[in-house]
Design a protein around this motif. Structure first.
Motif, PDB file in Angstrom:
ATOM      1  N   ALA A  98       1.173  -1.347  -0.251  1.00  0.00           N
ATOM      2  CA  ALA A  98       0.253   0.247  -0.425  1.00  0.00           C
ATOM      3  C   ALA A  98       0.756   1.296  -0.029  1.00  0.00           C
ATOM      4  O   ALA A  98       0.895   2.419  -0.893  1.00  0.00           O
ATOM      5  N   ALA A  99       1.501   0.829   0.453  1.00  0.00           N
ATOM      6  CA  ALA A  99       3.280   2.614   1.050  1.00  0.00           C
ATOM      7  C   ALA A  99       3.898   3.097  -0.596  1.00  0.00           C
ATOM      8  O   ALA A  99       3.329   3.760  -1.374  1.00  0.00           O
ATOM      9  N   LEU A 100       4.038   2.171  -0.973  1.00  0.00           N
ATOM     10  CA  LEU A 100       4.418   2.160  -2.147  1.00  0.00           C
ATOM     11  C   LEU A 100       3.897   2.566  -3.929  1.00  0.00           C
ATOM     12  O   LEU A 100       3.961   3.015  -4.091  1.00  0.00           O
ATOM     13  N   SER A 101       2.077   1.465  -3.970  1.00  0.00           N
ATOM     14  CA  SER A 101       1.032   2.032  -4.273  1.00  0.00           C
ATOM     15  C   SER A 101       1.107   4.062  -4.466  1.00  0.00           C
ATOM     16  O   SER A 101       1.228   4.232  -5.185  1.00  0.00           O
ATOM     17  N   ALA A 102       0.775   4.455  -2.837  1.00  0.00           N
ATOM     18  CA  ALA A 102       0.432   5.499  -2.608  1.00  0.00           C
ATOM     19  C   ALA A 102       1.336   6.449  -2.373  1.00  0.00           C
ATOM     20  O   ALA A 102       1.139   7.364  -3.257  1.00  0.00           O
ATOM     21  N   LEU A 103       2.623   5.475  -2.966  1.00  0.00           N
ATOM     22  CA  LEU A 103       4.542   6.911  -3.376  1.00  0.00           C
ATOM     23  C   LEU A 103       4.394   6.965  -5.104  1.00  0.00           C
ATOM     24  O   LEU A 103       4.089   8.629  -4.840  1.00  0.00           O
ATOM     25  N   LEU A 104       4.402   6.281  -5.373  1.00  0.00           N
ATOM     26  CA  LEU A 104       4.092   5.651  -7.246  1.00  0.00           C
ATOM     27  C   LEU A 104       3.019   6.633  -7.816  1.00  0.00           C
ATOM     28  O   LEU A 104       2.685   7.065  -8.196  1.00  0.00           O
ATOM     29  N   ALA A 105       1.498   6.980  -6.529  1.00  0.00           N
ATOM     30  CA  ALA A 105       0.630   7.511  -7.071  1.00  0.00           C
ATOM     31  C   ALA A 105       0.394   9.014  -6.623  1.00  0.00           C
ATOM     32  O   ALA A 105       0.400   9.801  -6.339  1.00  0.00           O
ATOM     33  N   ASN A 106       2.211   9.276  -6.202  1.00  0.00           N
ATOM     34  CA  ASN A 106       2.210  11.108  -5.331  1.00  0.00           C
ATOM     35  C   ASN A 106       1.222  11.342  -4.599  1.00  0.00           C
ATOM     36  O   ASN A 106       0.681  12.504  -4.155  1.00  0.00           O
ATOM     37  N   GLU A 107       0.803  10.562  -3.726  1.00  0.00           N
ATOM     38  CA  GLU A 107       0.077  10.515  -1.950  1.00  0.00           C
ATOM     39  C   GLU A 107       0.878  11.529  -1.888  1.00  0.00           C
ATOM     40  O   GLU A 107       2.095  11.419  -1.248  1.00  0.00           O
ATOM     41  N   PRO A 108       0.198  12.935  -1.098  1.00  0.00           N
ATOM     42  CA  PRO A 108       1.157  13.893  -0.592  1.00  0.00           C
ATOM     43  C   PRO A 108       1.280  13.308   1.598  1.00  0.00           C
ATOM     44  O   PRO A 108       1.003  12.277   1.413  1.00  0.00           O
ATOM     45  N   ILE A 109       2.218  13.568   1.787  1.00  0.00           N
ATOM     46  CA  ILE A 109       3.601  13.271   3.195  1.00  0.00           C
ATOM     47  C   ILE A 109       3.289  14.385   4.105  1.00  0.00           C
ATOM     48  O   ILE A 109       3.338  15.345   3.847  1.00  0.00           O
ATOM     49  N   TYR A 110       1.472  13.300   5.096  1.00  0.00           N
ATOM     50  CA  TYR A 110       2.183  14.526   6.144  1.00  0.00           C
ATOM     51  C   TYR A 110       3.051  14.426   7.210  1.00  0.00           C
ATOM     52  O   TYR A 110       2.362  13.310   7.590  1.00  0.00           O
ATOM     53  N   CYS A 111       3.646  15.093   7.187  1.00  0.00           N
ATOM     54  CA  CYS A 111       4.507  14.908   8.691  1.00  0.00           C
ATOM     55  C   CYS A 111       3.338  15.561   9.485  1.00  0.00           C
ATOM     56  O   CYS A 111       3.642  17.450   9.965  1.00  0.00           O
ATOM     57  N   ASP A 112       3.676  15.196  11.576  1.00  0.00           N
ATOM     58  CA  ASP A 112       3.964  15.533  12.731  1.00  0.00           C
ATOM     59  C   ASP A 112       4.728  16.729  12.749  1.00  0.00           C
ATOM     60  O   ASP A 112       4.373  17.838  13.546  1.00  0.00           O
ATOM     61  N   VAL A 113       5.526  16.597  13.270  1.00  0.00           N
ATOM     62  CA  VAL A 113       6.960  17.297  13.641  1.00  0.00           C
ATOM     63  C   VAL A 113       8.093  17.908  11.955  1.00  0.00           C
ATOM     64  O   VAL A 113       8.039  16.777  11.740  1.00  0.00           O
ATOM     65  N   GLU A 114       8.439  18.806  12.582  1.00  0.00           N
ATOM     66  CA  GLU A 114       9.645  19.247  10.754  1.00  0.00           C
ATOM     67  C   GLU A 114      10.526  18.562  11.099  1.00  0.00           C
ATOM     68  O   GLU A 114      11.696  17.991  10.481  1.00  0.00           O
TER      69      GLU A 114
END
Lengths: 214, 214
Positions: A60-76
């Protein structure tokens, strides 16, 4: 004072040592490089016993990354730890909203934490899909799971590795009960280098699979 | 899904738990908050047994912070983890040169790593005094100690907590042989949250002592 100066050689030697240290654990071929990178980032091989993956989380992670899904990080600190080059090659620019001025204002107005306001904003911006990476605050993870319960979020992947003695183990245990794709670390340990290491290992795998397809 | 939402309450409760976990270790009253903050940042109470301080390291650190000595961080993750507000109150803007364009150019030209080029630059900029914080690469710490040997650096404090299985334990062991003020973590563990936690605890102590004097 004789020491290995070449960072690639250091990493290679380090990975060999880690390979031996995690012998005996059963990971799939795609989980293993993730485990190794976490151990590499923390100098702590006990992570091999604590890392947990939902079924098909890596796929699922690889599909999401290859589909340019956005990445939200909780901290800098998580965002800073991500591989710029790798994400650039995938066309993804990771987001962290915690220091955003609008988020600060909203948190103050509503009397909630900035972490909560940031998570609410992320979920509004991305109610379906998205990779949510939580390396610091259990409250961010609790907040995300509440949004999932209420149908306001449907993450493509949750990397939930908050750290600490109050709420972190509980938040991560709760995450493992969800049927969405997740990667976590059981217990009190975790943190931004763990979160960043997981994302970076996934980015490498995604780039490899992209290359293999081309 | 009932959880503590107030970050201050979480921290308070966490510190109580940590206080119990590190009972039995002997730290000075000024070392103890540093140890607690490291355990808090990592969720790993085994740091209490691994943290080591040179004699008067904390006193030297507080003098350096109150004298606005510059802070050099080896990687951005360390700098990102530092308390902005606390450092602002002390009038210190922490520096990290690793992504600096000039440093990149110099590293390429001389065939050395960016970490090395960044450390050389820091040492040229600050040959006497300065707080050097190394949370990632053992090579940065080796490089700094070589500069000390050659009389090109005389740090006010070295926080040397690089992580990993190749060179990190050795670099940190070497650091403990120096007569300059240092804080370290014995063994393979360490990393940017550990480095940032040590600085942040020192910043709190410095602000307290500033207040007490006023």
């Amino acid at each position: 004072m004789d020491f290995i100066k070449d960072p690639h050689k250091i990493e290679e030697k380090s990975m060999e040592i880690i390979e031996r240290k995690i012998r005996g654990f059963t990971f799939t071929p795609r989980q293993k490089p993730i485990v190794k990178r976490v151990v590499h980032a923390t100098g702590d091989s006990s992570y091999a016993a604590m890392l947990a993956f939902s079924p098909q989380a890596v796929e699922a992670a690889l599909s999401a990354l290859l589909a340019n899904e956005p990445i939200y990080c909780d901290v800098e600190m998580v965002r800073t730890g991500l591989s710029r080059l790798g994400l650039q090659q995938l066309g993804i620019k990771p987001v962290c909203l915690i220091h955003d001025l609008e988020i600060k204002k909203e948190a103050k107005k509503r009397g909630i934490t900035r972490a909560m306001a940031a998570m609410e904003h992320a979920v509004r911006e991305c109610p379906d899909g998205g990779i949510f990476v939580i390396g610091n605050a259990p409250t961010s993870l609790f907040h995300l799971l509440r949004a999932v319960d209420e149908g306001r979020a449907k993450p493509a992947l949750v990397i939930g590795v908050p750290v600490g003695f109050v709420g972190a183990a509980e938040a991560k245990e709760l995450l493992t009960a969800y049927s969405l794709p997740w990667i976590t670390v059981r217990g009190e340990k975790g943190g931004s280098p763990v979160a960043a290491a997981i994302v970076n290992a996934l980015v490498n795998l995604a780039l490899e699979s992209k290359e293999a397809r081309a």
